[in-house]
Design a protein around this motif. Structure first.
Motif, PDB file in Angstrom:
ATOM      1  N   UNK A 254       0.777  -1.081   0.157  1.00  0.00           N
ATOM      2  CA  UNK A 254      -0.063   0.061  -0.123  1.00  0.00           C
ATOM      3  C   UNK A 254       0.791   1.247   0.062  1.00  0.00           C
ATOM      4  N   UNK A 255       0.167   2.415  -0.490  1.00  0.00           N
ATOM      5  CA  UNK A 255       1.114   3.585  -0.273  1.00  0.00           C
ATOM      6  C   UNK A 255       0.086   4.633   0.407  1.00  0.00           C
ATOM      7  N   UNK A 256       0.691   5.321   1.556  1.00  0.00           N
ATOM      8  CA  UNK A 256      -0.108   6.458   2.143  1.00  0.00           C
ATOM      9  C   UNK A 256       0.069   7.635   1.453  1.00  0.00           C
ATOM     10  N   UNK A 257      -0.942   8.387   1.192  1.00  0.00           N
ATOM     11  CA  UNK A 257      -0.907   9.451   0.459  1.00  0.00           C
ATOM     12  C   UNK A 257      -1.346  10.847   1.399  1.00  0.00           C
TER      13      UNK A 257
ATOM     14  N   UNK B   7      -3.015  -1.140  -2.705  1.00  0.00           N
ATOM     15  CA  UNK B   7      -3.858  -0.263  -2.130  1.00  0.00           C
ATOM     16  C   UNK B   7      -3.284   1.169  -1.964  1.00  0.00           C
ATOM     17  N   UNK B   8      -4.177   2.234  -1.788  1.00  0.00           N
ATOM     18  CA  UNK B   8      -3.935   3.485  -1.523  1.00  0.00           C
ATOM     19  C   UNK B   8      -4.388   3.839  -0.096  1.00  0.00           C
ATOM     20  N   UNK B   9      -3.782   4.610   0.601  1.00  0.00           N
ATOM     21  CA  UNK B   9      -4.296   4.690   1.895  1.00  0.00           C
ATOM     22  C   UNK B   9      -3.995   6.283   2.329  1.00  0.00           C
ATOM     23  N   UNK B  10      -5.240   6.806   3.043  1.00  0.00           N
ATOM     24  CA  UNK B  10      -5.150   8.235   3.676  1.00  0.00           C
ATOM     25  C   UNK B  10      -5.252   7.939   5.014  1.00  0.00           C
TER      26      UNK B  10
ATOM     27  N   UNK C   2      -6.637  -1.707  -6.478  1.00  0.00           N
ATOM     28  CA  UNK C   2      -7.924  -2.116  -6.186  1.00  0.00           C
ATOM     29  C   UNK C   2      -8.508  -1.809  -4.960  1.00  0.00           C
ATOM     30  N   UNK C   3      -7.811  -1.533  -3.925  1.00  0.00           N
ATOM     31  CA  UNK C   3      -8.137  -1.051  -2.562  1.00  0.00           C
ATOM     32  C   UNK C   3      -8.116   0.302  -2.225  1.00  0.00           C
ATOM     33  N   UNK C   4      -9.051   1.111  -1.646  1.00  0.00           N
ATOM     34  CA  UNK C   4      -8.745   2.335  -1.183  1.00  0.00           C
ATOM     35  C   UNK C   4      -9.286   2.397   0.339  1.00  0.00           C
ATOM     36  N   UNK C   5      -8.351   3.010   1.179  1.00  0.00           N
ATOM     37  CA  UNK C   5      -8.152   2.768   2.490  1.00  0.00           C
ATOM     38  C   UNK C   5      -8.304   3.831   2.973  1.00  0.00           C
TER      39      UNK C   5
END
Length: 261
Positions: A180-183, A200-203, A231-234
């Motif tokens: 995942x990568x946190x933005x 996944x992309x996370x905030x 695929x995942x947005x977290x």
């Protein structure tokens, strides 16, 4: 009920009943430690454990660590976005503590029913030595690392080299369950991850505006920007259930509340 938490080609599945048998604790016992930074400041390291909820099915899909870094003299908690002010060695110290503590969740040979998400600095895992620390999370078991550990890169920004990020994400995908990568919830922050093949992309809720209305607006805008990147947005670290409802409407797939110790 069986809830899919799947990546392309993986079939990640969590059993909700099993997840409820092992509820998270705000601060897990035995995780606290201290270290002295390059600037001669003493910082404390502790950990929260959050349950990541599949928003559509309202079931626990994974567990994630959240390092709690405190300046001991002032008592101020240092957010992850401020880690950029720390030296590479200081950040690596935090990341090594995170991987070591993760072993208490993953268990022997990946015995944990649920995947475990580890927030780690891109600065650390961009190097071979830093990636080697990930095996601490599984007591050296490569099988458990591939089966149970998801890496969340916490310091991706507009200055992150896109080619290098894609390369490192590929290396991590070869050894871990996913990446995942946190933005940050700002405009035009997603371009470094466009070709990284993330799961996944996370905030993080700590990076959202204080006002409920402004925070809700940021979630809607972030979801619109990040749609299609992974695929995942977290969204994690939310203060209450109301935000989970907003997140689902915005298009997030998963969310987590931030417990307090």
């Amino acid at each position: 009920m069986r809830i899919e938490f799947s990546f392309p080609g993986s079939g990640m599945v969590a059993n909700n009943a099993a997840a409820q048998e092992a509820p998270s604790e705000s601060i897990q016992a035995g995780g606290f430690s201290t270290f002295v930074t390059a600037e001669n400041q003493t910082l404390g390291i502790d950990f929260r454990v959050e349950d990541l909820i599949h928003l559509r099915h309202n079931a626990v899909a994974a567990r994630r660590l959240e390092p709690v870094i405190t300046h001991l003299k002032s008592g101020v908690t240092i957010p992850a976005r401020a880690f950029a002010r720390l030296s590479d060695d200081d950040v690596e110290t935090i990341d090594r503590a995170t991987t070591a503590f993760a072993a208490t969740l993953v268990g022997p040979e990946g015995a944990s029913v649920l995947p475990v998400i580890l927030p780690i600095s891109f600065r650390t895992v961009a190097g071979r030595r830093g990636r080697g620390h990930l095996s601490n999370a599984t007591d050296g078991s490569t099988q458990a690392l591939k089966k149970r550990v998801i890496v969340e890169l916490i310091d991706i920004d507009r200055g992150t080299p896109t080619g290098r990020l894609t390369e490192v994400a590929g290396l991590l995908n070869a050894t871990c369950r996913g990446v995942f990568a946190r933005l940050q919830p700002n405009r035009d922050v997603v371009f470094p991850v466009r070709d990284a093949r993330l799961q996944g992309v996370t905030v993080d809720g700590a990076d959202l505006a204080v006002s409920d209305a402004d925070a809700a607006g940021q979630l809607l805008e972030f979801a619109a920007q990040a749609r299609g990147l992974a695929p995942l947005l977290v969204v994690q670290g939310l203060p209450n259930d109301g935000y989970l409802a907003v997140a689902e409407v915005a298009g997030f797939t998963h969310g987590a509340l931030r417990t307090r110790g």
